[in-house]
Design a protein around this motif. Structure first.
Motif, short mmCIF file in Angstrom:
data_model
loop_
_atom_site.label_atom_id
_atom_site.label_comp_id
_atom_site.label_asym_id
_atom_site.label_seq_id
_atom_site.Cartn_x
_atom_site.Cartn_y
_atom_site.Cartn_z
N PRO A 44 57.94 45.54 14.10
CA PRO A 44 58.71 46.72 14.07
C PRO A 44 57.96 47.88 13.66
CG PRO A 44 60.42 45.24 13.25
CD PRO A 44 59.04 44.50 13.10
N GLU A 45 56.97 47.49 13.00
CA GLU A 45 56.03 48.60 12.30
C GLU A 45 54.78 48.97 13.04
OE1 GLU A 45 55.37 47.92 8.11
OE2 GLU A 45 57.58 47.72 7.84
N VAL A 46 54.50 48.27 14.05
CA VAL A 46 53.56 48.26 14.86
C VAL A 46 53.91 49.08 16.05
CG1 VAL A 46 51.70 46.86 16.37
CG2 VAL A 46 52.71 45.69 14.32
N ALA A 47 53.29 50.30 16.03
CA ALA A 47 53.52 51.30 17.03
C ALA A 47 52.80 50.99 18.36
CB ALA A 47 53.28 52.67 16.55
N MET A 48 53.59 51.18 19.52
CA MET A 48 53.16 51.15 20.88
C MET A 48 53.56 52.15 21.61
SD MET A 48 52.75 46.98 21.77
CE MET A 48 51.88 47.15 23.17
N PRO A 49 53.16 52.45 22.74
CA PRO A 49 53.70 53.37 23.66
C PRO A 49 55.41 52.97 23.99
CG PRO A 49 51.71 53.01 24.56
CD PRO A 49 52.01 52.03 23.42
N VAL A 50 56.16 54.07 23.93
CA VAL A 50 57.56 54.16 24.04
C VAL A 50 58.38 53.17 22.99
CG1 VAL A 50 59.55 53.37 25.75
CG2 VAL A 50 57.15 54.04 26.78
N MET A 51 58.03 51.98 22.87
CA MET A 51 58.58 51.18 21.85
C MET A 51 57.43 50.58 20.84
SD MET A 51 61.45 49.23 23.91
CE MET A 51 60.31 48.62 25.44
N SER A 52 58.24 49.81 19.80
CA SER A 52 57.31 49.24 18.85
C SER A 52 57.07 47.82 19.56
CB SER A 52 58.06 48.76 17.56
OG SER A 52 58.99 48.01 17.80
N LEU A 53 55.87 47.14 19.14
CA LEU A 53 55.49 45.64 19.46
C LEU A 53 56.64 44.64 19.61
CD1 LEU A 53 53.35 43.52 20.35
CD2 LEU A 53 52.83 43.40 17.88
N PHE A 54 57.62 44.74 18.43
CA PHE A 54 58.61 44.08 18.24
C PHE A 54 59.49 44.35 19.56
CE2 PHE A 54 62.98 43.36 16.18
CZ PHE A 54 62.96 42.21 15.92
N ARG A 55 59.84 45.53 19.80
CA ARG A 55 60.83 45.80 20.77
C ARG A 55 60.25 45.30 22.37
NH1 ARG A 55 65.66 45.70 19.06
NH2 ARG A 55 65.69 47.15 17.27
N TRP A 56 59.12 45.44 22.54
CA TRP A 56 58.42 45.18 23.66
C TRP A 56 58.18 43.68 24.01
CZ3 TRP A 56 57.36 47.56 27.93
CH2 TRP A 56 57.45 48.83 27.77
N LEU A 57 57.97 42.90 22.70
CA LEU A 57 58.04 41.40 23.01
C LEU A 57 59.39 40.85 23.26
CD1 LEU A 57 55.35 40.34 20.32
CD2 LEU A 57 55.06 40.32 22.77
N LEU A 58 60.49 41.56 22.44
CA LEU A 58 61.94 40.97 22.94
C LEU A 58 62.44 41.44 24.05
CD1 LEU A 58 63.47 41.65 19.21
CD2 LEU A 58 62.90 39.45 20.33
N PHE A 59 61.98 42.61 24.60
CA PHE A 59 62.42 42.74 25.92
C PHE A 59 61.73 42.02 26.92
CE2 PHE A 59 62.15 45.61 29.63
CZ PHE A 59 63.34 45.70 30.01
N LEU A 60 60.39 42.16 26.77
CA LEU A 60 59.95 41.09 27.83
C LEU A 60 60.15 39.64 27.91
CD1 LEU A 60 56.20 42.53 27.71
CD2 LEU A 60 57.86 43.01 29.32
N ALA A 61 60.39 39.09 26.71
CA ALA A 61 61.14 37.74 26.71
C ALA A 61 62.55 37.61 27.47
CB ALA A 61 61.10 37.25 25.20
N TRP A 62 63.34 38.72 26.92
CA TRP A 62 64.76 38.60 27.67
C TRP A 62 64.38 39.10 29.30
CZ3 TRP A 62 66.96 43.02 29.97
CH2 TRP A 62 68.19 42.93 30.59
N LEU A 63 63.70 39.74 29.63
CA LEU A 63 63.24 39.88 30.93
C LEU A 63 62.94 38.52 31.71
CD1 LEU A 63 63.28 42.14 33.23
CD2 LEU A 63 61.13 42.63 32.72
#
Length: 109
Positions: free
Chosen positions: A34-53
Motif C-alpha cells: 500500500p505504500e508503493v505509489a503508482m498513478p491513480v492508486m497504490s501498487l496494492f490497489r492496482w494488483l487487487l483490482f486487476l486480480a478481481w477483474l
C-alpha cells in the motif's frame, strides 16, 4: 463426467479466485505494497483490482463458453444447471471479492 465438470467449474473458479485474492491481500499487506505509489492508486490497489477483474472476466468467459454450441451439454437439464451455476459463480465473484479488491485496507498493528 464432462457434465459434472460443466456444473462444478464455475464455483471452483470462484473458490480459486477467492483464495488467490485474499492471499494476495495478505502478501501485499506484509510486503507494504500500500505504500508503493503508482498513478491513480497504490501498487496494492492496482494488483487487487486487476486480480478481481481477471476473476470476473474468467467467470464471464466461462458463462459464454457454457452457452456456446461447442461446450454446452446435449441435456437440457445440464445446460440449464451449468448456466445457472455460471451465474452463481459470477455473482459470487462480484459480491464477495469486490470489497477486498477495492475497499479493505490493511490492519495497522
Amino acid at each position: 463426467m464432462r457434465d459434472v465438470l460443466r456444473i462444478l467449474l464455475p464455483p471452483l473458479i470462484w473458490l480459486a479466485s477467492f483464495v488467490a485474492i485474499y492471499g494476495l491481500h495478505g502478501v501485499g499487506c506484509v510486503l507494504l505494497w500500500p505504500e508503493v505509489a503508482m498513478p491513480v492508486m497504490s501498487l496494492f490497489r492496482w494488483l487487487l483490482f486487476l486480480a478481481w477483474l481477471a476473476a470476473v472476466l474468467a467467470q464471464v468467459g466461462l458463462l459464454l463458453a457454457l452457452r456456446s454450441e461447442r461446450f454446452r451439454s446435449d441435456s437440457p437439464f445440464i445446460r440449464w444447471t451449468s448456466t445457472a451455476m455460471s451465474w452463481v459463480g459470477l455473482i459470487a465473484t462480484l459480491w464477495t471479492l469486490y470489497p477486498v479488491a477495492v475497499l479493505s485496507p490493511c490492519a495497522v498493528g
